[in-house]
Write a protein that holds these residues in place. Structure first.
Motif, PDB file in Angstrom:
ATOM      1  N   GLN A  72       0.529   5.443   1.137  1.00  0.00           N
ATOM      2  CA  GLN A  72      -0.325   6.357   1.881  1.00  0.00           C
ATOM      3  C   GLN A  72       0.137   7.781   1.647  1.00  0.00           C
ATOM      4  N   PHE A  93       3.507   0.781   2.915  1.00  0.00           N
ATOM      5  CA  PHE A  93       3.283  -0.286   3.887  1.00  0.00           C
ATOM      6  C   PHE A  93       3.144  -1.623   3.179  1.00  0.00           C
ATOM      7  N   PHE A 102       0.418  -5.466   9.371  1.00  0.00           N
ATOM      8  CA  PHE A 102       1.170  -4.456   8.645  1.00  0.00           C
ATOM      9  C   PHE A 102       2.598  -4.314   9.147  1.00  0.00           C
ATOM     10  N   LEU A 120       4.544   7.218   1.785  1.00  0.00           N
ATOM     11  CA  LEU A 120       4.764   6.271   2.869  1.00  0.00           C
ATOM     12  C   LEU A 120       4.213   4.929   2.401  1.00  0.00           C
ATOM     13  N   TYR A 176       0.853  -1.184   0.000  1.00  0.00           N
ATOM     14  CA  TYR A 176       0.000   0.000   0.000  1.00  0.00           C
ATOM     15  C   TYR A 176       0.891   1.236   0.000  1.00  0.00           C
ATOM     16  N   ARG A 195       9.341   5.206   4.421  1.00  0.00           N
ATOM     17  CA  ARG A 195       9.105   6.566   3.924  1.00  0.00           C
ATOM     18  C   ARG A 195      10.092   6.847   2.802  1.00  0.00           C
ATOM     19  N   GLN A 227      -4.050   0.458  -2.315  1.00  0.00           N
ATOM     20  CA  GLN A 227      -3.370  -0.805  -2.577  1.00  0.00           C
ATOM     21  C   GLN A 227      -2.651  -0.741  -3.923  1.00  0.00           C
ATOM     22  N   LYS A 263      -2.743  -6.692  -9.729  1.00  0.00           N
ATOM     23  CA  LYS A 263      -2.726  -5.254  -9.537  1.00  0.00           C
ATOM     24  C   LYS A 263      -3.791  -4.815  -8.543  1.00  0.00           C
ATOM     25  N   GLY A 264      -3.406  -3.836  -7.729  1.00  0.00           N
ATOM     26  CA  GLY A 264      -4.369  -3.179  -6.872  1.00  0.00           C
ATOM     27  C   GLY A 264      -4.934  -1.964  -7.568  1.00  0.00           C
ATOM     28  N   ASP A 265      -5.146  -0.909  -6.835  1.00  0.00           N
ATOM     29  CA  ASP A 265      -5.743   0.288  -7.412  1.00  0.00           C
ATOM     30  C   ASP A 265      -4.760   1.233  -8.066  1.00  0.00           C
ATOM     31  N   GLY A 291      -4.406  13.042   2.628  1.00  0.00           N
ATOM     32  CA  GLY A 291      -5.698  13.290   2.004  1.00  0.00           C
ATOM     33  C   GLY A 291      -6.214  12.171   1.122  1.00  0.00           C
ATOM     34  N   LEU A 292      -5.382  11.165   0.860  1.00  0.00           N
ATOM     35  CA  LEU A 292      -5.803  10.081  -0.037  1.00  0.00           C
ATOM     36  C   LEU A 292      -5.927   8.742   0.670  1.00  0.00           C
ATOM     37  N   GLY A 293      -5.526   8.668   1.913  1.00  0.00           N
ATOM     38  CA  GLY A 293      -5.658   7.414   2.644  1.00  0.00           C
ATOM     39  C   GLY A 293      -4.701   6.348   2.143  1.00  0.00           C
ATOM     40  N   LEU A 294      -5.008   5.112   2.477  1.00  0.00           N
ATOM     41  CA  LEU A 294      -4.200   3.964   2.055  1.00  0.00           C
ATOM     42  C   LEU A 294      -4.724   3.433   0.733  1.00  0.00           C
ATOM     43  N   PRO A 319       6.076  -1.759   9.512  1.00  0.00           N
ATOM     44  CA  PRO A 319       6.224  -0.435  10.122  1.00  0.00           C
ATOM     45  C   PRO A 319       6.225   0.719   9.133  1.00  0.00           C
TER      46      PRO A 319
END
Lengths: 115, 111
Positions: free
Chosen positions: A37, A90, A106, A88, A35, A111, A45, A57-59, A40-43, A108
């Motif tokens: 992050q 994950f 998850f 960031l 993922y 970055r 995938q 594939k994710g998004d 403003g856009l969240g997590l 840690p």
């Protein structure tokens, strides 16, 4: 101790310089996922893998590659990083059967800054 | 697009119950609802999940409405350490195994 580890934790790199972020889990999980992050856009995938040699594939997969040659490892590869991949990251893992797939463990976080 | 809708932020007094709502009106019959929380920029932490029945564990309780179109996560006695972003997620489509988190609710616990 059951855990998901990621390396490196922090990375500053330049545009176009290939890099790999490693992810490893010691729980014998089938499902692994990456993922990103952003504020403003969240997590979101990027890619996921149901088992060895199976990836999907994710998004937001553009600009990323993954491989799953071993069950415990799921590296994220940026062949030619660009500044819009500063984020960031994950890694997560879980069992793949029934409801367990949504119960993710998850790492840690890594970055990444691309200049 | 996330299949869930959550308030952007909420406040709760320390020691009181924090009730975090989530709408998932398009949930299908075999999709579970999961809750996670993320403290600062740490990796998200699983809290609880459910299908139809209410669930409780050592961290929280999950109340799912009978029509399954919404749920509420309850932290019975909120502490300052519960300040975090809380995510409610459902599986997008069990056939393709994607998971979409959405933007979550930022919970502020007030002393």
């Amino acid at each position: 101790e059951a855990q998901v580890t990621q390396n490196p934790r922090y990375l500053i790199t330049v545009t176009g310089k290939k890099l790999t972020v490693t992810c490893s889990q010691n729980m014998n999980h089938e499902y692994m996922s990456w993922y990103r992050q952003d504020p403003g856009l969240g997590l979101r995938q990027i890619y996921y893998s149901m088992n060895v040699e199976v990836t999907d594939k994710g998004d937001v997969p553009e600009g990323y590659k993954v491989s799953r040659k071993e069950k415990r490892n799921f590296p994220l590869i940026l062949e030619s990083p660009s500044p819009n991949q500063t984020s960031l990251y994950f890694c997560a893992s879980s069992w793949s059967s029934g409801s367990a797939i949504g119960r993710q463990y998850f790492g840690p976080g890594t970055r990444l800054t691309v200049t | 697009d996330a299949k869930t809708t959550q308030p952007t932020s909420m406040d709760c007094a320390e020691g009181r119950a924090a009730n975090l709502p989530c709408n998932h009106s398009t949930i299908s019959g075999n999709e579970y609802v999961y809750w996670y929380r993320q403290i600062h920029s740490q990796g998200p932490q699983y809290i609880i999940h459910g299908l139809k029945n209410n669930e409780t564990n050592e961290m929280a309780s999950l109340i799912i409405t009978e029509d399954r179109k919404s749920s509420t996560l309850i932290l019975p006695h909120a502490t300052l350490r519960d300040t975090a972003v809380y995510y409610c997620i459902v599986r997008v489509d069990p056939r393709d195994d994607k998971i979409i988190f959405g933007k979550g609710t930022r919970l502020h616990i007030l002393p």
